[in-house]
Design a protein around this motif. Structure first.
Motif, PDB file in Angstrom:
ATOM      1  N   ARG A  25     -11.061  21.267 -26.307  1.00  0.00           N
ATOM      2  CA  ARG A  25     -12.167  22.206 -26.249  1.00  0.00           C
ATOM      3  C   ARG A  25     -12.026  23.535 -26.910  1.00  0.00           C
ATOM      4  O   ARG A  25     -13.852  24.094 -27.560  1.00  0.00           O
ATOM      5  N   ARG A  26     -11.330  24.161 -26.543  1.00  0.00           N
ATOM      6  CA  ARG A  26     -10.890  25.355 -27.325  1.00  0.00           C
ATOM      7  C   ARG A  26     -11.211  25.348 -29.161  1.00  0.00           C
ATOM      8  O   ARG A  26     -11.080  26.389 -29.592  1.00  0.00           O
ATOM      9  N   TYR A  27      -9.815  24.468 -29.654  1.00  0.00           N
ATOM     10  CA  TYR A  27     -10.317  24.020 -30.981  1.00  0.00           C
ATOM     11  C   TYR A  27     -11.338  23.690 -31.623  1.00  0.00           C
ATOM     12  O   TYR A  27     -11.500  23.166 -32.909  1.00  0.00           O
ATOM     13  N   GLY A  28     -12.568  22.934 -30.491  1.00  0.00           N
ATOM     14  CA  GLY A  28     -14.144  21.983 -31.345  1.00  0.00           C
ATOM     15  C   GLY A  28     -13.580  20.620 -31.687  1.00  0.00           C
ATOM     16  O   GLY A  28     -14.082  20.449 -32.301  1.00  0.00           O
ATOM     17  N   CYS A  29     -12.385  19.805 -31.406  1.00  0.00           N
ATOM     18  CA  CYS A  29     -11.722  18.737 -31.171  1.00  0.00           C
ATOM     19  C   CYS A  29     -12.096  17.488 -30.414  1.00  0.00           C
ATOM     20  O   CYS A  29     -11.164  16.926 -30.450  1.00  0.00           O
ATOM     21  N   LYS A  30     -13.110  18.108 -28.981  1.00  0.00           N
ATOM     22  CA  LYS A  30     -12.957  17.033 -28.815  1.00  0.00           C
ATOM     23  C   LYS A  30     -13.473  16.196 -28.969  1.00  0.00           C
ATOM     24  O   LYS A  30     -12.724  14.967 -28.363  1.00  0.00           O
ATOM     25  N   GLY A  31     -13.881  15.490 -30.147  1.00  0.00           N
ATOM     26  CA  GLY A  31     -14.629  13.729 -29.512  1.00  0.00           C
ATOM     27  C   GLY A  31     -13.124  13.600 -31.138  1.00  0.00           C
ATOM     28  O   GLY A  31     -13.469  12.427 -31.700  1.00  0.00           O
ATOM     29  N   ALA A  37      -0.871  24.396 -41.757  1.00  0.00           N
ATOM     30  CA  ALA A  37      -1.541  24.639 -41.273  1.00  0.00           C
ATOM     31  C   ALA A  37      -3.009  25.323 -41.664  1.00  0.00           C
ATOM     32  O   ALA A  37      -3.293  26.029 -42.957  1.00  0.00           O
ATOM     33  N   THR A  38      -4.524  24.929 -41.080  1.00  0.00           N
ATOM     34  CA  THR A  38      -5.681  25.610 -41.599  1.00  0.00           C
ATOM     35  C   THR A  38      -5.998  26.536 -40.397  1.00  0.00           C
ATOM     36  O   THR A  38      -5.416  27.168 -38.948  1.00  0.00           O
ATOM     37  N   PRO A  39      -7.273  28.095 -40.812  1.00  0.00           N
ATOM     38  CA  PRO A  39      -7.061  28.305 -39.957  1.00  0.00           C
ATOM     39  C   PRO A  39      -7.785  28.235 -38.108  1.00  0.00           C
ATOM     40  O   PRO A  39      -7.486  29.090 -37.127  1.00  0.00           O
ATOM     41  N   GLU A  40      -8.252  26.718 -38.731  1.00  0.00           N
ATOM     42  CA  GLU A  40      -8.775  25.950 -37.862  1.00  0.00           C
ATOM     43  C   GLU A  40      -7.726  25.499 -36.194  1.00  0.00           C
ATOM     44  O   GLU A  40      -7.951  25.109 -35.312  1.00  0.00           O
ATOM     45  N   ALA A  41      -7.048  25.256 -37.322  1.00  0.00           N
ATOM     46  CA  ALA A  41      -5.929  24.529 -36.289  1.00  0.00           C
ATOM     47  C   ALA A  41      -4.812  25.505 -35.315  1.00  0.00           C
ATOM     48  O   ALA A  41      -4.764  26.556 -35.972  1.00  0.00           O
ATOM     49  N   PRO A  42      -4.575  24.960 -34.556  1.00  0.00           N
ATOM     50  CA  PRO A  42      -3.466  25.856 -33.883  1.00  0.00           C
ATOM     51  C   PRO A  42      -2.169  25.775 -33.962  1.00  0.00           C
ATOM     52  O   PRO A  42      -2.071  25.418 -34.855  1.00  0.00           O
ATOM     53  N   ARG A  43      -1.500  27.336 -33.968  1.00  0.00           N
ATOM     54  CA  ARG A  43      -0.266  27.343 -35.016  1.00  0.00           C
ATOM     55  C   ARG A  43       1.092  26.332 -33.300  1.00  0.00           C
ATOM     56  O   ARG A  43       0.818  26.208 -31.786  1.00  0.00           O
ATOM     57  N   LEU A  44       1.661  25.502 -34.250  1.00  0.00           N
ATOM     58  CA  LEU A  44       2.936  25.463 -33.720  1.00  0.00           C
ATOM     59  C   LEU A  44       3.971  25.451 -33.875  1.00  0.00           C
ATOM     60  O   LEU A  44       4.806  26.105 -35.036  1.00  0.00           O
ATOM     61  N   PHE A  69      -3.316  19.191 -34.070  1.00  0.00           N
ATOM     62  CA  PHE A  69      -3.192  19.883 -35.192  1.00  0.00           C
ATOM     63  C   PHE A  69      -3.049  18.843 -36.214  1.00  0.00           C
ATOM     64  O   PHE A  69      -4.304  18.595 -37.716  1.00  0.00           O
ATOM     65  N   LEU A  70      -3.233  17.649 -35.503  1.00  0.00           N
ATOM     66  CA  LEU A  70      -3.429  16.703 -36.789  1.00  0.00           C
ATOM     67  C   LEU A  70      -4.657  15.718 -37.300  1.00  0.00           C
ATOM     68  O   LEU A  70      -4.816  15.579 -38.059  1.00  0.00           O
ATOM     69  N   ALA A  71      -5.333  15.869 -36.107  1.00  0.00           N
ATOM     70  CA  ALA A  71      -6.779  15.892 -36.147  1.00  0.00           C
ATOM     71  C   ALA A  71      -7.236  17.002 -37.033  1.00  0.00           C
ATOM     72  O   ALA A  71      -8.101  16.602 -37.810  1.00  0.00           O
ATOM     73  N   LEU A  72      -6.946  17.938 -37.020  1.00  0.00           N
ATOM     74  CA  LEU A  72      -8.342  19.376 -37.580  1.00  0.00           C
ATOM     75  C   LEU A  72      -7.436  18.906 -39.055  1.00  0.00           C
ATOM     76  O   LEU A  72      -8.206  19.612 -39.830  1.00  0.00           O
TER      77      LEU A  72
END
Length: 232
Positions: free
Chosen positions: A67-73, A2-9, A39-42
């Motif tokens: 939206r929360r993780y900034g990956c809407k697109g 994981a990275t700091p920006e990605a959600p914890r799974l 997670f996969l995208a970020l």
């Protein structure tokens, strides 16, 4: 991973993520809160992610998480039943995590185009993993690898399979043991399977062919890891 920006799974979804090949075009079917897709995208593990769910509520939660993780697109959300949300060729990896083996089989059976060379499935059945393994082998999928995960007090097997077209009907022993016996967590998963098989035994007529087959498998599951090979 994981990275700091990605959600914890949780461990179950983390195991599914590990089975996604880098650079895959992924469809997460039954995405629920969308955290695996995010997670996969970020993390860049997937080059494209489609996240779908049958229900509007979970998809709204997934949209809020995007939206929360900034990956809407980076994650495309779709509302629909099973693989009806996809056109053939849109994804080369399909993730089905958290539904029963029967539901997984029903979803895949309704989309014959999944039986295409190069198609990869990542499945984490909530129940009856041996049934799903047998179906995959019968349909021409090769189970390449598995991961074991303990989540909320239960063990799960994450199964990574690729379509080869080589159809075969394995015995129940192979379906039961899959490719997990030398993985971390195998002893715990084996104990859980043994408990379930003991319960199933009580539903068979003692001495019947079904009872004898189940009893033989139960006997194998009672043995410590490595005992069947004479290992210490």
């Amino acid at each position: 991973m994981a990275t700091p920006e990605a959600p914890r799974l949780d461990a179950r979804l983390a195991a599914a993520a590990q089975l996604v090949k880098p650079g895959a075009a992924v469809a997460d079917i039954g995405c629920d809160h969308g955290k695996l897709a995010i997670f996969l995208a970020l993390t860049g593990r997937a080059k494209r992610v489609i996240a779908a769910d049958l229900r509007a509520g979970p998809l709204q939660t997934a949209a809020a998480n995007c939206r929360r993780y900034g990956c809407k697109g980076a994650v495309e959300l779709r509302l629909g039943d099973g693989l009806s949300v996809l056109a053939p060729g849109e994804a080369d990896t399909i993730v089905l995590a958290g539904v029963s083996a029967k539901t997984t089989i029903d979803i895949l059976s309704a989309a014959p185009w999944v039986k295409t060379p190069g198609m990869r499935l990542v499945c984490v059945p909530a129940t009856k993993a041996p049934v799903l393994r047998r179906w995959l082998w019968e349909q021409g999928f090769d189970i390449e690898e598995e991961r074991l995960a303990l989540a909320a007090g239960r063990w799960y097997a994450a199964i990574g399979a690729a379509y080869t077209g080589d159809e075969r009907r394995p015995g129940w022993e192979e379906c039961l043991f899959g490719r997990w016996r030398r993985l971390p967590g195998a002893a715990g998963y084996q104990a859980q399977l043994a408990q379930k098989l003991e319960k199933a035994l009580r539903g068979f007529e003692p001495g019947s062919p079904e009872w004898r087959e189940a009893a033989a498998l139960a006997d194998q599951l009672r043995r410590p890891q490595g005992a069947e090979h004479g290992e210490s």
